[in-house]
Scaffold this active site. Sequence first.
Site, mmCIF file in Angstrom:
data_model
loop_
_atom_site.group_PDB
_atom_site.id
_atom_site.type_symbol
_atom_site.label_atom_id
_atom_site.label_comp_id
_atom_site.label_asym_id
_atom_site.label_seq_id
_atom_site.Cartn_x
_atom_site.Cartn_y
_atom_site.Cartn_z
ATOM 1 N N ASP A 1 -32.296 -26.590 -21.397
ATOM 2 C CA ASP A 1 -31.288 -26.182 -20.406
ATOM 3 C C ASP A 1 -31.915 -25.963 -19.025
ATOM 4 O O ASP A 1 -31.212 -25.921 -18.017
ATOM 5 C CB ASP A 1 -30.638 -24.854 -20.827
ATOM 6 C CG ASP A 1 -29.253 -25.037 -21.431
ATOM 7 O OD1 ASP A 1 -28.559 -25.996 -21.042
ATOM 8 O OD2 ASP A 1 -28.876 -24.204 -22.282
ATOM 9 N N GLN B 1 -26.176 -21.189 -26.363
ATOM 10 C CA GLN B 1 -24.939 -21.342 -25.593
ATOM 11 C C GLN B 1 -24.577 -20.023 -24.916
ATOM 12 O O GLN B 1 -24.587 -18.963 -25.542
ATOM 13 C CB GLN B 1 -23.803 -21.815 -26.527
ATOM 14 C CG GLN B 1 -22.519 -22.178 -25.834
ATOM 15 C CD GLN B 1 -22.647 -23.378 -24.881
ATOM 16 O OE1 GLN B 1 -23.472 -24.264 -25.086
ATOM 17 N NE2 GLN B 1 -21.851 -23.396 -23.840
ATOM 18 N N LYS C 1 -21.976 -31.186 -27.721
ATOM 19 C CA LYS C 1 -23.430 -31.381 -27.655
ATOM 20 C C LYS C 1 -23.947 -31.979 -28.959
ATOM 21 O O LYS C 1 -24.774 -32.895 -28.969
ATOM 22 C CB LYS C 1 -24.131 -30.046 -27.341
ATOM 23 C CG LYS C 1 -23.895 -29.601 -25.901
ATOM 24 C CD LYS C 1 -24.326 -28.175 -25.592
ATOM 25 C CE LYS C 1 -23.845 -27.798 -24.193
ATOM 26 N NZ LYS C 1 -24.213 -26.448 -23.769
HETATM 27 N N1 GUN Z 1 -22.421 -22.257 -20.865
HETATM 28 C C1 GUN Z 1 -21.802 -22.931 -19.856
HETATM 29 N N2 GUN Z 1 -22.588 -23.929 -19.426
HETATM 30 C C2 GUN Z 1 -23.713 -23.894 -20.153
HETATM 31 C C3 GUN Z 1 -24.900 -24.684 -20.166
HETATM 32 O O1 GUN Z 1 -25.094 -25.630 -19.397
HETATM 33 N N3 GUN Z 1 -25.827 -24.324 -21.088
HETATM 34 C C4 GUN Z 1 -25.652 -23.291 -21.930
HETATM 35 N N4 GUN Z 1 -26.626 -23.007 -22.775
HETATM 36 N N5 GUN Z 1 -24.575 -22.531 -21.937
HETATM 37 C C5 GUN Z 1 -23.618 -22.843 -21.053
#
Ligand code: GUN
Length: 275
Positions: free
Chosen positions: A119, A96, A52
Amino acid sequence: MYRIIDGKKISQEIKDELKEKAEAMKARGEERCLAVIQVGSDPASSVYVNNKKKACAYIGIQSLSYELPEETTEEELIDIIRELNERKDVNGILVQLPLPKHINEDRVLLAIAPEKDVDGFHPVNVGNLSIGRPGYASCTPAGVIQLLKRSDIEIEGKECVVLGRSNIVGKPMAMLLLRENGTVTVCHSRTKNLKEITKRADILVVAVGKPKFVDESYVKEGAVVIDVGIHRNDGNKLCGDVDFESVAPHTSAITPVPGGVGPMTIAMLMSNCMM
Ligand code: GUN
């Protein structure tokens, strides 16, 4: 002959479009900034978080990184989120998942200001999506919509079946397909006569979380099959929820794993950051 939907290529196109948009914004003196918070050091999460941050750097989005120790309390985490909510220079906040067991995920996600929830996990954004108002949509299902649109696959009027009902993928996927005027059915592990339902699909989105669960007996001849799953098999090879070898010859188009839906999630996160 079936088409392979190339998520790597489509996600790159999206990132290049966003890079241009970010450059134009910078020329006007505007900049975007995403705060990424990770609690603990789960190796898979570290890979996602790094990807990211790399995507932000590629596009020209600032990123702030919070790597917090496993022992961080819920209160400490929420305090950091509240500070970030107030900061004018931060427009996106991402925590996350999964979080360590002593932290309540729902309370943490609720603490993020909805207008910074890139998100799309906050109940306000989930609610806005379901009533057709503007807001952030969950990145993976939003990526599926882009894969379909950019492959010229029409959704309107089609029988769309979503296999899986998670808050992050299945449910928002259903809402997004409905927004595109698809006729949507959601089914899941407790559904009776599952194959009868999945075989109705013109567009079948599989997010059931079981390796190679869907074989050719679940799929109508000529359907479009989108595989959201990602697993590592015994030989450390990646595979999806769909048995690609058995299913692909019966489809008109299908996403591979890897290189299908996977790369789209980060592209759509970046798109949300640029909104
Ligand atoms: N953990 C697995 N997929 C995601 C996601 O799309 N966003 C976040 N914040 N955590 C995750």
